[in-house]
Write a protein that holds these residues in place. Structure first.
Motif, PDB file in Angstrom:
ATOM      1  N   HIS A  32      44.385  35.004  37.363  1.00 25.34           N
ATOM      2  CA  HIS A  32      44.300  35.328  38.885  1.00 25.34           C
ATOM      3  C   HIS A  32      45.138  36.631  39.380  1.00 25.34           C
ATOM      4  CE1 HIS A  32      43.983  30.699  39.303  1.00 25.34           C
ATOM      5  NE2 HIS A  32      42.930  31.332  38.649  1.00 25.34           N
ATOM      6  N   ASN A  33      45.180  37.665  38.546  1.00 23.14           N
ATOM      7  CA  ASN A  33      45.589  38.916  39.034  1.00 23.14           C
ATOM      8  C   ASN A  33      44.639  39.765  39.274  1.00 23.14           C
ATOM      9  OD1 ASN A  33      47.353  41.296  39.007  1.00 23.14           O
ATOM     10  ND2 ASN A  33      48.521  40.665  37.368  1.00 23.14           N
ATOM     11  N   TRP A  34      44.361  39.538  40.509  1.00 25.74           N
ATOM     12  CA  TRP A  34      43.121  40.367  41.082  1.00 25.74           C
ATOM     13  C   TRP A  34      43.323  41.645  41.273  1.00 25.74           C
ATOM     14  CZ3 TRP A  34      40.967  36.473  39.886  1.00 25.74           C
ATOM     15  CH2 TRP A  34      41.253  34.980  40.494  1.00 25.74           C
ATOM     16  N   LYS A  35      44.408  42.387  41.443  1.00 26.00           N
ATOM     17  CA  LYS A  35      44.752  43.948  41.395  1.00 26.00           C
ATOM     18  C   LYS A  35      44.407  44.446  40.390  1.00 26.00           C
ATOM     19  CE  LYS A  35      45.611  44.225  45.884  1.00 26.00           C
ATOM     20  NZ  LYS A  35      44.414  44.916  46.847  1.00 26.00           N
ATOM     21  N   GLU A  36      44.830  43.628  39.304  1.00 25.82           N
ATOM     22  CA  GLU A  36      44.451  44.436  37.767  1.00 25.82           C
ATOM     23  C   GLU A  36      43.264  44.129  37.281  1.00 25.82           C
ATOM     24  OE1 GLU A  36      47.131  45.713  35.608  1.00 25.82           O
ATOM     25  OE2 GLU A  36      47.803  46.119  37.635  1.00 25.82           O
ATOM     26  N   VAL A  37      42.360  43.025  38.008  1.00 26.25           N
ATOM     27  CA  VAL A  37      40.869  42.822  37.540  1.00 26.25           C
ATOM     28  C   VAL A  37      40.155  44.088  38.116  1.00 26.25           C
ATOM     29  CG1 VAL A  37      38.977  41.566  37.997  1.00 26.25           C
ATOM     30  CG2 VAL A  37      41.019  40.470  37.632  1.00 26.25           C
ATOM     31  N   GLU A  38      40.584  44.430  39.425  1.00 31.51           N
ATOM     32  CA  GLU A  38      40.031  45.813  39.972  1.00 31.51           C
ATOM     33  C   GLU A  38      40.159  46.905  39.219  1.00 31.51           C
ATOM     34  OE1 GLU A  38      40.153  46.153  44.318  1.00 31.51           O
ATOM     35  OE2 GLU A  38      41.755  44.344  44.448  1.00 31.51           O
TER      36      GLU A  38
END
Length: 455
Positions: free
Chosen positions: A212-218
């Motif tokens: 759920h680390n969305w910034k890192e996914v981006e």
């Protein structure tokens, strides 16, 4: 034999002892083991003896009805010839020791190998063979040995060992360990060869999604898309000049990395409620038929992206309030069962956001919902967690307190297993709010989850 004389055990003396004890001739032993009689004779009678493979030793163990790993501790002598390491024997030996858990034998031989930097290639080869055959846990100690002993931190062997350790750490549901693996590997990702770098970026984005680390996914999705685009353009240019393209060896077709770069970023944006931006990403992988170097596999992958794009268009439009699409989406899910888990997460979130009643949808897919607990892959676990959280809220808002508490406990247990702190805390707060309406059994279940005990 002189009184008090100690007979030195050796591989061949032990084999000869069992040969005589069972009364086997070499011909009979050859028939049982499948080893050529002449080879057996050279192993036991020739001077100097013919070297024995670990496969030979395993076959002899079966013939003499001995346990797996029989005489492995004596096989070390076969791995060294006049003080020199025999790669052809030591690599299969170490692989087999790791596979059957003979750590004692590994410890007999590894210190000798580490005396010479050249032997790191042996340890790396052992690790790679274990990794390639799915023995990822067994490969870890060998990659760690390479990392600890390797002097060149920019060398391919060192960087690949870091990458393999990252991949090996992705099994299971422990989010803390997965995040630690991401942090450990992150500094080395751009040192990988481009084909492995594509795979690494895709894995990094996937892991961060489940965390759920969305910034890192981006971040990793952007890097993945950019690298895939660069490689694709290079391949096209090579094809236009030399008539050859699509030759880079990767785990997946190049179109997968390109499409996944947009898909994963779109999902991350969706889960941050940045829906308009997410739709822009979906449009990028809706139609990838323009991609060159398409074979049958590529066509299959492109078709998958079309399907995901259709489903994600529904998802984003529903979440933005176009609830008139709900019945159409439900029919779409009914015709595409693999999408039901992700779809029910979307439907429950939409219902809670816009005050919809979706009891009929929950009933329609009740058999599928009952199977959600069987999913074990990280993406499905994440979606299952979100679904349980939203259906718990839905039931509580509907005034069905007993059902809502039951769903809260299911979500709490899953969050505990996944070490998902945010959902865990929210479920604890929900349970506490309705604690006066709980049964004794639910209070007991709640306590067991908090204390880490399984039902």
């Amino acid at each position: 034999m002189q009184e008090g004389k100690i007979v030195q055990r050796s591989l061949r003396s032990e084999i000869e002892h069992h040969l005589k004890e069972r009364g086997y001739t070499l011909t009979k032993l050859g028939e049982i083991t499948g080893i050529n009689q002449g080879v057996l004779s050279d192993i036991l009678n020739r001077t100097p003896s013919r070297a024995m493979t670990i496969g030979h030793l395993d076959a002899l163990a079966v013939a003499f009805k001995q346990a797996l790993g029989w005489l492995y501790e004596l096989y070390v002598t076969e791995c060294f010839v006049e003080g020199r390491v025999s790669r052809s024997r030591v690599i299969p030996y170490l692989v087999r020791c790791a596979e059957i858990g003979r750590q004692d034998c590994i410890e007999l031989i590894v210190p000798n190998l580490l005396e010479n930097q050249k032997n790191l290639s042996i340890l790396f080869s052992v690790a790679e063979k274990l990794f390639a055959t799915g023995k990822r846990e067994e490969s870890i100690p060998f990659y760690q040995l390479v990392i600890e002993a390797e002097k060149d931190s920019h060398g391919d062997r060192f960087v690949m060992s870091q990458y393999r350790l990252f991949r090996a750490a992705q099994g299971g549901t422990d989010s803390e360990k997965k995040w630690e693996a991401v942090i450990r590997f992150n500094p080395y990702r751009k040192r990988l060869p481009e084909n492995h770098q594509l795979d690494a970026l895709l894995q990094l984005a996937n892991v961060c999604f489940t965390l759920h680390n969305w910034k890192e996914v981006e971040r990793y999705a952007d890097e993945l898309r950019e690298l895939a685009t660069i490689i694709y353009n290079e391949e096209v240019q090579r094809w236009e000049i030399d008539g050859v393209g699509g030759i880079l060896e990767t785990e997946r077709h190049l179109v997968v990395y390109y499409g996944q770069g947009f898909l994963l970023k779109g999902l991350a944006l969706q889960l941050q409620e940045r829906y308009e931006e997410a739709i822009s990403c979906v449009q990028e992988y809706t139609e990838l038929g323009w991609f060159k170097f398409r074979d049958e596999l590529a066509e299959m992958e492109i078709e998958k992206f079309r399907g995901w794009a259709k489903a994600n268009h529904y998802t984003l439009n529903l979440l933005m309030g176009r609830t008139e699409l709900l019945s159409e989406y439900v029919n779409h899910l009914a015709n595409n069962p693999p999408e039901i888990l992700a779809g029910m997460f979307t439907i429950m979130e939409t219902a809670n956001r816009f005050g919809l009643s979706v009891d009929d949808v929950v009933e329609r897919f009740s058999k599928d919902i009952a199977c959600f607990q069987d999913y074990e892959d990280p993406f499905s676990l994440t979606r299952h967690l979100h679904f349980r959280y939203h259906i718990a809220i839905y039931q509580l808002h509907k005034g069905r307190i007993a059902e809502g508490i039951a769903e809260t406990l299911r979500c709490l247990a899953l969050a505990s297993r996944m070490k998902e702190q945010e959902k865990f805390q929210r479920c604890v707060a929900m349970f506490w709010k309705y604690r006066h309406s709980t049964s004794d059994q639910q209070i007991n279940d709640f306590q067991n989850i908090l204390e880490g005990r399984k039902k």
